[in-house]
Enzyme design. Structure first.
Site, short mmCIF file in Angstrom:
data_model
loop_
_atom_site.label_atom_id
_atom_site.label_comp_id
_atom_site.label_asym_id
_atom_site.label_seq_id
_atom_site.Cartn_x
_atom_site.Cartn_y
_atom_site.Cartn_z
N SER A 100 4.20 -12.41 3.84
CA SER A 100 4.16 -10.95 3.81
C SER A 100 4.01 -10.35 5.21
CB SER A 100 3.01 -10.46 2.91
OG SER A 100 1.76 -10.85 3.43
N LYS B 290 -3.63 -3.43 0.35
CA LYS B 290 -3.36 -3.42 1.78
C LYS B 290 -3.39 -2.01 2.35
CE LYS B 290 -0.61 -7.68 1.71
NZ LYS B 290 0.73 -8.29 1.83
#
Length: 807
Positions: free
Chosen positions: A665, A708
């Protein structure tokens, strides 16, 4: 890039407020509170595939169509399985009863008998009554006047025959001048002389010739006596046989009428008829045991060795192993502790003269026997934890029989006397509930698994967020609230629960089917509503419950944020830096998942070593992360090394990380920081980035996007929002956004931003404010001054320097 163009770029990629969260409109619910709703029927919400598979698996009658219910915990798989099995079991016939009885031919191999449901107990009681009646009849028969008369007749006949033999012997002795005298102590014989007993003194005075004649006669008389005694012994033996036969015939005759009704009642059961016949003959043979008194039994030394009368009478009882007298429909057994004995049954023992002995009456059933003719439900984890159980369960299904045996009989410290009961024919459907991991494991390592468990019932973790499923969610809330004594839920609260469910699966168009997470929220929100003395649970109570849940589990995230604020963990949220960027990672504890920013730095310099991943060199990088770094090399080579090699050496690392890093990611983030270092263009530290990238520079979606974003937002908010901070995410992840309201409020006020992109070029422009220029012109050149042009210029310089060094 001009300021106006940069602002335009920011605006183009900014995610609209409406896309940051999907909120269910409570006005779509046609009720005020859940108290107005009807109860949810016995069905799963959003598990249509599992419902169809369950219906098929439970209904099909062929062998080996057992079920494996697979799915994560909390999806309602156990509850639905139990409800479904019980529902179909009610429509099926009650299976037969099963009994174990004594095997008169081979006591170590007890017989199994089967009878219609409820008849087993009747049979058991009839046999118990039969035993009592037999003893009564025996005592009556053997104490009757007629019996004694007939017995005496047999004895008298023996005595007459014996007397005849003695008279013949006496006559023979008299003919040879001898006299026979029978006394209580024995038989005496002595010679006669002139018709009188010959005294010893007179015998000595006789001539030798007379003496010889007397001796010869004595010898003949002794032979006759021996012959007579032999004949009498034969008569005695015959007497014993006659008496035994007479008593057995008397016994048989006396109880014949007791067995006849049983033979008539069970004429359609050949095995029971065989048992009754063996029972009859054994009772006749052992009739004397029925006549012995308890006092005789206690005084009999042999009873200590062969067992008391009561112990002997165990053989004439019935061990009713499985009794379905009160059963309605087919049995359903959910065995939560599938040990060998609990599953397959066991044989118990009793102590006797220093050893352990047993018989058929000590056989106890297990779940397999109790569920025979119905359904047995097991948990895969508990089943596979037990030694030998999985293999023996397969053997039972393959052979179609349930064998009860002492698996560890030969390992005992004390000697045992074992038995091996006749196996019970098995007609059962096994339902195992387990995880995807165990299902895949059994599929891979056990060739018999798919042969025996042909039906997979798969429970999904998500379902479509449509009007039907949202309404069913409301009905579920009603069911659970009433079941657990919670307050009714207002429709606004149910709408918040729907949103929370979407947040759990991180997808705006989906809902979670892991209802145990929903139930925790229901219980806590009802608690806060009751504490406020509210009549119903509304949306504020749902929000408070979510907040309290987070507050109880966010200790780790608070510690990390505190370390960032103190500077122990170095993260910049303002300014511009070359070769430095904020990546976003997701961390998790046992009960909490949260996002944190991580500083990623890169240094580039001339050389041929390529991109060095410092974390990989330190063995802190996982395989997927290593793959992401290799993709970066592929992108750079494909973009800038079409006509000559790239003389590049670079180092890249996640700063201040001390545990293994994995996942791809951050691969786009690492590419941005490399481009920044190569182009020597600074990156805005107020923007954090997440997303993976492929070799074409296309941005790919990642997981944990909400955590996030919120993790970086909290850091920026605690330091003070500047209005220029935000997060860049892949465009595909917009559908996964279910952000907290505080983030949405900040975005709405322009204090924080969410941008979504689809290519690396779009991201580098947002981060640097410099045009990417990733499209070459007709001459094959990038636009002058653009990021890609600067990177290519840097590579040209490195290439020329490398050539010069080589010369």
């Amino acid at each position: 890039m001009k300021i106006e163009d940069y602002k335009n770029t920011l605006s183009i990629h900014r995610v609209p407020i409406a896309s940051l969260r999907s909120e269910f409109d409570s006005s779509h619910f046609p009720f005020e509170t859940t108290a107005d709703l009807e109860k949810l029927a016995n069905e799963m919400i959003g598990q249509r595939r599992a419902e169809r598979a369950m219906e098929f698996g439970l209904s099909v009658e062929q062998d080996d169509y057992n079920l494996f219910v697979v799915g994560p915990s909390g999806t309602g798989r156990k509850t639905y399985t139990l409800d479904s099995v019980k529902k179909i079991a009610k429509k099926r016939e009650v299976p037969n009863d099963w009994c174990y009885v004594f095997n008169f031919d081979n006591p170590d191999r007890p017989f199994v008998l089967t009878l219609p449901a409820g008849s087993g107990q009747q049979f058991q009681r009839k046999i118990e009554t039969l035993l009592i009646d037999i003893e009564r009849e025996f005592r009556s028969t053997f104490s009757s006047e007629e019996y004694e008369k007939r017995k005496q007749g047999i004895i008298d006949e023996f005595r007459d025959q014996t007397e005849d033999l003695w008279e013949a012997a006496e006559d023979f002795a008299n003919e040879h001048s001898f006299n026979l005298e029978r006394t209580p102590t024995g038989l005496n014989s002595y010679p006669l002389y002139n018709g009188k007993p010959l005294e010893r003194k007179k015998f000595e005075q006789l001539s030798d010739e007379v003496k010889e004649r007397i001796a010869a006669s004595e010898k003949l008389v002794d032979g006759k006596i021996r012959e007579t005694l032999h004949q009498i012994r034969k008569l005695e033996e015959q007497l014993e046989k006659n008496l035994e036969q007479f008593m057995r015939e008397s016994a048989a005759t006396s109880i014949e009428s007791l067995f006849q009704p049983l033979r008539e009642a069970y004429k359609d059961y050949p095995k029971i008829l065989d048992y009754l016949e063996a029972y009859f003959h054994d009772v006749v043979v052992h009739f004397s045991l029925f006549l012995a008194s308890e006092e005789d039994d206690q005084n009999n030394i042999m009873s200590a060795l062969i067992g008391s009368k009561e112990q002997h009478f165990h053989r004439y009882t019935v061990n009713l192993l499985v009794n379905h007298k009160s059963q309605k429909g087919a049995p359903v057994i959910y065995e939560t502790n599938p040990t060998y004995n609990n599953l397959f049954g066991k044989i118990e023992y009793r102590g006797s003269l220093g050893s352990w002995v047993t018989d058929f009456s000590y056989i106890k059933p297990g779940a397999l026997q109790l569920a025979n003719g119905g359904y047995l439900i097991l948990q895969a984890t508990e089943l596979l934890e037990q030694p030998y159980v999985w293999s023996l369960l397969k053997r039972a299904l393959q052979t179609g029989t349930a064998q009860i045996e002492n698996l560890f009989e030969d390992r005992g410290m004390v000697p045992t006397s074992g038995i091996k009961p006749e196996p019970i024919p098995l007609n059962i459907k096994i339902i195992i509930i387990g995880s995807y991991y165990l299902y895949d494991l059994l599929s891979a390592v056990d060739d018999d698994f798919h042969k025996l468990f042909k039906v997979k019932v798969e429970f999904d973790t998500v379902m479509d967020r449509n009007q039907e499923n949202c309404y069913k969610m409301a009905m579920f809330v009603k069911n659970y609230a009433e079941q657990e004594g919670l307050l009714p839920f207002h429709r606004s609260a149910v709408a918040k629960i729907v949103d929370y469910s979407s947040r759990l699966v991180e997808e705006q168009s989906k809902l979670s089917t892991r209802f145990h997470e929903i139930t925790k929220l229901l219980v806590e929100s009802s608690y806060w509503a009751k504490k406020e003395e509210a009549a119903v649970v509304d949306s504020s109570h749902i929000e408070q419950a979510i907040s309290e849940q987070i507050n109880r589990t966010n200790h780790a995230s608070e510690q990390i944020r505190e370390m960032i604020q103190k500077g122990s963990i170095m993260v910049d949220t303002e300014g511009f830096r070359v070769g430095q960027i904020n990546g976003l990672a997701v961390l998790g504890t046992r009960d909490s998942v949260f996002g944190i920013p991580t500083k990623i730095t890169a240094q580039t310099f001339a050389g041929k070593s390529g991109i060095m991943n410092i974390d990989r060199e330190a063995s802190l990088s996982g395989q997927i992360h290593n793959k992401g770094l290799m993709i970066l090399t592929g992108f750079l080579s494909g973009e800038f090394a079409k006509n000559r090699p790239i003389p590049l050496s670079a180092s890249i690392t996640f700063e201040q990380t001390y545990s293994t890093i994995d996942g791809d990611s951050a691969s786009s983030t690492e590419l941005y920081v490399l481009l920044s270092s190569l182009a020597e263009v600074p990156i805005n530290q107020g923007i954090a980035v997440t997303g993976s990238v492929n070799q074409w520079g296309e941005i790919q979606p990642i997981g944990g996007v909400n955590e996030k974003i919120e993790g970086f937002f909290h850091i920026c908010r605690e330091r003070g929002l500047t209005g220029g901070q935000g997060v860049i995410i892949p465009k595909q992840n917009v559908a996964n956004l279910m952000l907290d309201q505080e983030v949405i409020d900040a975005v709405n006020l322009g204090e924080f931003h969410i941008w979504a992109i689809s290519h690396i070029a779009e991201g580098i422009e947002l981060l640097t404010g410099v045009e990417a220029g990733n499209i070459r012109d007709e001459s094959g050149q990038y636009r002058a001054g653009s990021i890609f042009a600067r990177v290519e210029d840097r590579f040209n310089m490195m290439y020329e320097a490398a050539k010069a060094n080589n010369q």
